[in-house]
Design an enzyme around this catalytic site. Sequence first.
Site, PDB file in Angstrom:
ATOM      1  N   GLU A  59       0.850  -1.196   0.000  1.00 33.16           N
ATOM      2  CA  GLU A  59       0.000   0.000   0.000  1.00 33.16           C
ATOM      3  C   GLU A  59       0.887   1.247   0.000  1.00 33.16           C
ATOM      4  O   GLU A  59       1.726   1.413   0.880  1.00 33.16           O
ATOM      5  CB  GLU A  59      -0.909  -0.002   1.236  1.00 33.16           C
ATOM      6  CG  GLU A  59      -1.645   1.297   1.510  1.00 33.16           C
ATOM      7  CD  GLU A  59      -2.510   1.770   0.356  1.00 33.16           C
ATOM      8  OE1 GLU A  59      -2.378   2.939  -0.045  1.00 33.16           O
ATOM      9  OE2 GLU A  59      -3.331   0.973  -0.147  1.00 33.16           O
ATOM     10  N   CYS A 187     -20.535   3.086  -2.739  1.00 28.00           N
ATOM     11  CA  CYS A 187     -21.612   3.677  -1.951  1.00 28.00           C
ATOM     12  C   CYS A 187     -22.601   4.446  -2.816  1.00 28.00           C
ATOM     13  O   CYS A 187     -22.572   5.674  -2.912  1.00 28.00           O
ATOM     14  CB  CYS A 187     -21.096   4.587  -0.847  1.00 28.00           C
ATOM     15  SG  CYS A 187     -22.458   4.932   0.288  1.00 28.00           S
ATOM     16  N   THR A 331     -19.563  -1.174  -0.778  1.00 24.29           N
ATOM     17  CA  THR A 331     -19.588  -0.400   0.463  1.00 24.29           C
ATOM     18  C   THR A 331     -18.677  -1.053   1.502  1.00 24.29           C
ATOM     19  O   THR A 331     -18.302  -2.221   1.371  1.00 24.29           O
ATOM     20  CB  THR A 331     -21.015  -0.357   1.073  1.00 24.29           C
ATOM     21  OG1 THR A 331     -21.362  -1.690   1.507  1.00 24.29           O
ATOM     22  CG2 THR A 331     -22.062   0.136   0.082  1.00 24.29           C
ATOM     23  N   CYS A 365     -26.435   0.417   3.218  1.00 29.19           N
ATOM     24  CA  CYS A 365     -26.260   1.817   2.857  1.00 29.19           C
ATOM     25  C   CYS A 365     -27.091   2.662   3.812  1.00 29.19           C
ATOM     26  O   CYS A 365     -28.317   2.727   3.671  1.00 29.19           O
ATOM     27  CB  CYS A 365     -26.721   2.020   1.413  1.00 29.19           C
ATOM     28  SG  CYS A 365     -26.417   3.686   0.833  1.00 29.19           S
TER      29      CYS A 365
END
Length: 436
Positions: A59, A187, A331, A365
Site C-alpha cells: 500500500e 456507496c 460499500t 447503505c
Amino acid sequence: MACHRTAAIGICHLHTSSSSHAPSKEHYKVLVLGGGSGGITMSARMKRMLGAENVAIVEPSEMHYYQPIWTLVGAGAKGVASSGRPTASVVPSGVKWVRSRVQEINPDTNTVRTGNGMEISYQYLIVALGLQLHYEKIKGLPEIEDWVKFKIGSNYSVQTVEKTWSALQNFKEGNAVFSFPNTPVKCAGAPQKIMYLTDAYLRKTGKRAKANVVYNTSLPVLFGVKKYADALWEIVKSRDIQVNLRQNLIEVRADKQEAVFENLDNPGETKVLEYEMLHVTPPMGPNPVVKGSLLADEAGWLDVNKETLQHNKYPNVFGIGDCTNLPTSKTAAAVAAQSSILDRTISKVLKNEKPDRKYDGYTSCPLVTNYNTVILAEFDYSGQPLETFPIDQSKERWTMYHMKADVMPHLYWHGLLKGFWGGPGPYRKIMHLGMK
C-alpha cells in the site's frame, strides 16, 4: 532504463538499480494488495491465522481514510481530520508493510512487482485494490484549479470533500445540482445523501425558498431496492426536490457555472443546467493494475466466485471489496460481510477442503436524509431487504443516524480493521429470534 544526458549519471543509475534489484526478492505465504478496508481487515485475519511473519501488505498511501464519514464532512457535520489515521497505525503489528504501489500482478508465476522495483512472490494472494475515480472523464473538470471559486464539491475524495461544505455555505440562490454517473460507483447512496443534507441545511439557514434542489442520476431508478426507493420518493416529493432519471454529467463549464447532462435514453441529446452549487460524483472504473492483469473479467474487475470470493481461474487468488466483480453494492459494510466469508474460504483452502460458507451479497447503505435521521438500507444479491433490526428500516430514524455518525466509525477502527467485525449476520439471527 531511462536515458541520461551524462554517462556519469547513467553509470550511477545502473549501479544503484542493479544493487537494489538483487536483494529485493521476497516471499510471503499470503500477500495482500491494497491497504483500504478490505486489505487491512484481511491482513489482520491472516496474521491471526498464519502468524504476522507470513503476511505482507502492499500500500503506497501514508494515510488511511474512513470514507463513509465524508458524507457528513461535506455537509459540515464532521471534520475531515476525524476520517483519517496514519496507515502505520492500522497495519497489523508485525505484518510487513511494503510502502509502494502495485505495478504488475503475474498469477502464472505467483509474483507481484511493485513501483519501487521489488518482486514479491506469494503462495496465496488477496487482492483488495479498490476502484479508480475518473474525474478526468468529465469534460472541463480537470482544468478547474479553484473548485471553491466555482462552487463545485465532491464527497468522493479527501482533496474535494471540504469543497462541498464551502459550496454549501456560500450558496445564495439558484440551482443546487447533484450528479450520479453512468458507471458502477462505491456507496451508491452517497450522491443523494448530500442532496438531502443540502436541502436540510438550506432550510435551517433560511435559504431554501430561493433554492432549487436538483438530483440528476444516470440510473432509471432513485435507488436499486424498491422498498427503500419508495420511501425515498416520498421524501423527495415532500421536500420539493427535483429528480431527473437517466441524466449523465458529461461536462462542466465553470466560467459560466453550467453543468451539461446527456440524456441516456436519447444519446446525443444534452441539457445545460446553470448551478449555484454543483456536487460531482465522478465516473468510476476498475483498478488499472487489476484491469491489465490476467485476473480481470471482460470489464476489468477482479473475476471471483460470488459465493466464496475465490478467483474463478487461479485457486490461490482471492478478492474482496470494490475491485471485485461481485454483483452487489460497493460499500464498507459489504467488505465486512465479505471478510468473514473470505476468512473461512481461505482457512478451508489451506486444509485442501472445499469452502463451505457462502456470501449472500449482503451490503448496507445508511441513507442520511437529514442532520439527525437515516434510513438504514440493507439488502442481498437479489435486491431483497436483509435487515438487522426487527423494525421497518425504510422509515427515517434518529437512532440510525446515531449509529451512522457515532457507532459505525468506532466499529470500523476497532472492529473491522482489526479483523473482528464480519458484518451483522450473527446479530440479525438474534434480533429476529432465529427467524432470518
